[in-house]
Design a protein around this motif. Sequence first.
Motif, mmCIF file in Angstrom:
data_model
loop_
_atom_site.group_PDB
_atom_site.id
_atom_site.type_symbol
_atom_site.label_atom_id
_atom_site.label_comp_id
_atom_site.label_asym_id
_atom_site.label_seq_id
_atom_site.Cartn_x
_atom_site.Cartn_y
_atom_site.Cartn_z
ATOM 1 N N HIS A 119 0.816 -1.214 0.000
ATOM 2 C CA HIS A 119 0.000 0.000 0.000
ATOM 3 C C HIS A 119 0.854 1.270 0.000
ATOM 4 N N ASP A 120 2.173 1.129 0.287
ATOM 5 C CA ASP A 120 3.069 2.292 0.303
ATOM 6 C C ASP A 120 4.048 2.272 -0.863
ATOM 7 N N ARG A 121 3.750 1.509 -1.875
ATOM 8 C CA ARG A 121 4.660 1.374 -3.013
ATOM 9 C C ARG A 121 4.974 2.732 -3.645
ATOM 10 N N GLY A 122 4.008 3.620 -3.686
ATOM 11 C CA GLY A 122 4.203 4.906 -4.334
ATOM 12 C C GLY A 122 4.952 5.919 -3.492
ATOM 13 N N ARG A 123 5.296 5.555 -2.258
ATOM 14 C CA ARG A 123 5.962 6.505 -1.368
ATOM 15 C C ARG A 123 7.485 6.377 -1.392
ATOM 16 N N VAL A 124 8.004 5.462 -2.200
ATOM 17 C CA VAL A 124 9.456 5.302 -2.295
ATOM 18 C C VAL A 124 10.002 6.384 -3.225
ATOM 19 N N GLY A 125 10.898 7.208 -2.708
ATOM 20 C CA GLY A 125 11.409 8.321 -3.476
ATOM 21 C C GLY A 125 12.435 7.911 -4.512
ATOM 22 N N PRO A 126 12.849 8.848 -5.366
ATOM 23 C CA PRO A 126 13.863 8.550 -6.382
ATOM 24 C C PRO A 126 15.210 8.261 -5.743
ATOM 25 N N ASN A 127 16.013 7.464 -6.427
ATOM 26 C CA ASN A 127 17.361 7.102 -5.987
ATOM 27 C C ASN A 127 17.375 6.289 -4.693
ATOM 28 N N LEU A 128 16.228 5.716 -4.340
ATOM 29 C CA LEU A 128 16.147 4.841 -3.175
ATOM 30 C C LEU A 128 15.831 3.430 -3.636
ATOM 31 N N ILE A 129 16.208 2.453 -2.837
ATOM 32 C CA ILE A 129 15.952 1.044 -3.158
ATOM 33 C C ILE A 129 14.738 0.594 -2.357
ATOM 34 N N GLY A 130 13.611 0.469 -3.030
ATOM 35 C CA GLY A 130 12.393 0.016 -2.370
ATOM 36 C C GLY A 130 12.360 -1.504 -2.273
ATOM 37 N N ILE A 131 12.051 -2.014 -1.089
ATOM 38 C CA ILE A 131 11.898 -3.453 -0.877
ATOM 39 C C ILE A 131 10.502 -3.672 -0.312
ATOM 40 N N GLU A 132 9.665 -4.328 -1.094
ATOM 41 C CA GLU A 132 8.269 -4.514 -0.704
ATOM 42 C C GLU A 132 8.113 -5.830 0.048
ATOM 43 N N ILE A 133 7.764 -5.737 1.326
ATOM 44 C CA ILE A 133 7.593 -6.911 2.174
ATOM 45 C C ILE A 133 6.257 -6.793 2.891
ATOM 46 N N GLU A 134 5.383 -7.752 2.672
ATOM 47 C CA GLU A 134 4.121 -7.771 3.389
ATOM 48 C C GLU A 134 4.273 -8.579 4.670
ATOM 49 N N ALA A 135 3.555 -8.177 5.728
ATOM 50 C CA ALA A 135 3.530 -8.979 6.946
ATOM 51 C C ALA A 135 3.024 -10.372 6.597
ATOM 52 N N ALA A 136 3.764 -11.383 7.045
ATOM 53 C CA ALA A 136 3.434 -12.768 6.691
ATOM 54 C C ALA A 136 3.965 -13.687 7.763
ATOM 55 N N LEU A 137 3.831 -15.002 7.538
ATOM 56 C CA LEU A 137 4.288 -15.978 8.519
ATOM 57 C C LEU A 137 5.800 -16.149 8.469
ATOM 58 N N ALA A 138 6.526 -15.077 8.621
ATOM 59 C CA ALA A 138 7.990 -15.105 8.678
ATOM 60 C C ALA A 138 8.441 -13.772 9.241
ATOM 61 N N THR A 200 7.750 -17.924 1.682
ATOM 62 C CA THR A 200 7.510 -16.484 1.769
ATOM 63 C C THR A 200 8.657 -15.704 1.137
ATOM 64 N N ALA A 201 9.881 -16.106 1.458
ATOM 65 C CA ALA A 201 11.060 -15.409 0.941
ATOM 66 C C ALA A 201 11.136 -15.516 -0.582
ATOM 67 N N ARG A 202 10.827 -16.686 -1.128
ATOM 68 C CA ARG A 202 10.854 -16.850 -2.585
ATOM 69 C C ARG A 202 9.820 -15.942 -3.256
ATOM 70 N N ALA A 203 8.623 -15.869 -2.661
ATOM 71 C CA ALA A 203 7.586 -14.998 -3.228
ATOM 72 C C ALA A 203 8.021 -13.538 -3.158
ATOM 73 N N ASN A 204 8.638 -13.147 -2.047
ATOM 74 C CA ASN A 204 9.098 -11.767 -1.916
ATOM 75 C C ASN A 204 10.231 -11.453 -2.887
ATOM 76 N N ALA A 205 11.133 -12.410 -3.086
ATOM 77 C CA ALA A 205 12.228 -12.186 -4.038
ATOM 78 C C ALA A 205 11.680 -11.977 -5.445
ATOM 79 N N LYS A 206 10.688 -12.776 -5.808
ATOM 80 C CA LYS A 206 10.078 -12.627 -7.133
ATOM 81 C C LYS A 206 9.372 -11.280 -7.254
ATOM 82 N N ALA A 207 8.650 -10.889 -6.201
ATOM 83 C CA ALA A 207 7.914 -9.624 -6.231
ATOM 84 C C ALA A 207 8.845 -8.421 -6.298
ATOM 85 N N ASN A 208 10.058 -8.586 -5.764
ATOM 86 C CA ASN A 208 11.024 -7.492 -5.742
ATOM 87 C C ASN A 208 12.035 -7.560 -6.883
ATOM 88 N N LYS A 209 11.697 -8.363 -7.904
ATOM 89 C CA LYS A 209 12.559 -8.494 -9.084
ATOM 90 C C LYS A 209 13.978 -8.907 -8.692
#
Length: 308
Positions: A119-138, A200-209
Amino acid sequence: MIAPPMLEGLPPNDATHVMRVEASRVAAQRISDMISETFDPAEVAVANFERTDNDWVVEVYAGAAFDPERLREMVEIAAGPEIASTVTFGDVEEKDWVAASLEGLAPVRVGTFVVHGGHDRGRVGPNLIGIEIEAALAFGTGHHGTTQGCLHAITDAARRGAPRRVLDVGTGTGVLAIAADRLFHTHVVGSDIDAIAVRTARANAKANKAPAVQMIHAAGAGARVLRVGGPYDLILANILLPPLKRLARPLRRLLAPGGRIVLSGLLSAQVPAALAAYRAQGLRLVSQRHIEGWATLTLAADAGRPLR
């Protein structure tokens, strides 16, 4: 001042039972230490928190590993029969503990990293490394002081040049492995003893390219699959003190010459115990960072010291 709950490990995914006991601060700490040192943190979690001045509560969460009589005996050993007689047991609803406790938290920025939910994907500013992680069983959304400390350590490592191989032991959500991949663009391996965490980690790695990150289900740092992928120039281990002490020798054997090990999951008071275990393996302290009572240590091998 009332202390916030201090949770030694997240409640396991099958947590359906809870033990509760009230005691003085000193007795509560003895109970908490004994139980957390005895059980695998993947099976049993201990919450230790202050209710009023010198009136503390210890809660123990577990699933299949829950043994009321054994736990009562441990309380008696740690705090005496009078306190042991007040122990209570109950059932808890099985739930996604991390999602329940961390849902809706704001993005966390550490250096160039911004760890955020979808839900905060659009709040990552330029020249920053965004890592999208949802709360999950890990474990690992970036909000805990241990995760932040490790992200700082990854940033610090970049100043020495990109490591050729990175290992993240106890990867949880994979946030540290993903951060290393995004920053270093190198060979990164994440491992965990929990199969749910690995998925969970594999899904997050895929989601984060970051599909090139290898997320491996391994019983420990001595697993053959991790040895084959080494040695590693940077090893990250954000776990808890008891497993970190057990991992001192196998992690040292996975470390490449000139490499560094980052340890976290440690309370600041536990630093001497962790350092003793790793100094015995010929490692020295390079730096330490403390965030909200949690410590992150960076270690390097002493020149000329043999493996033990």
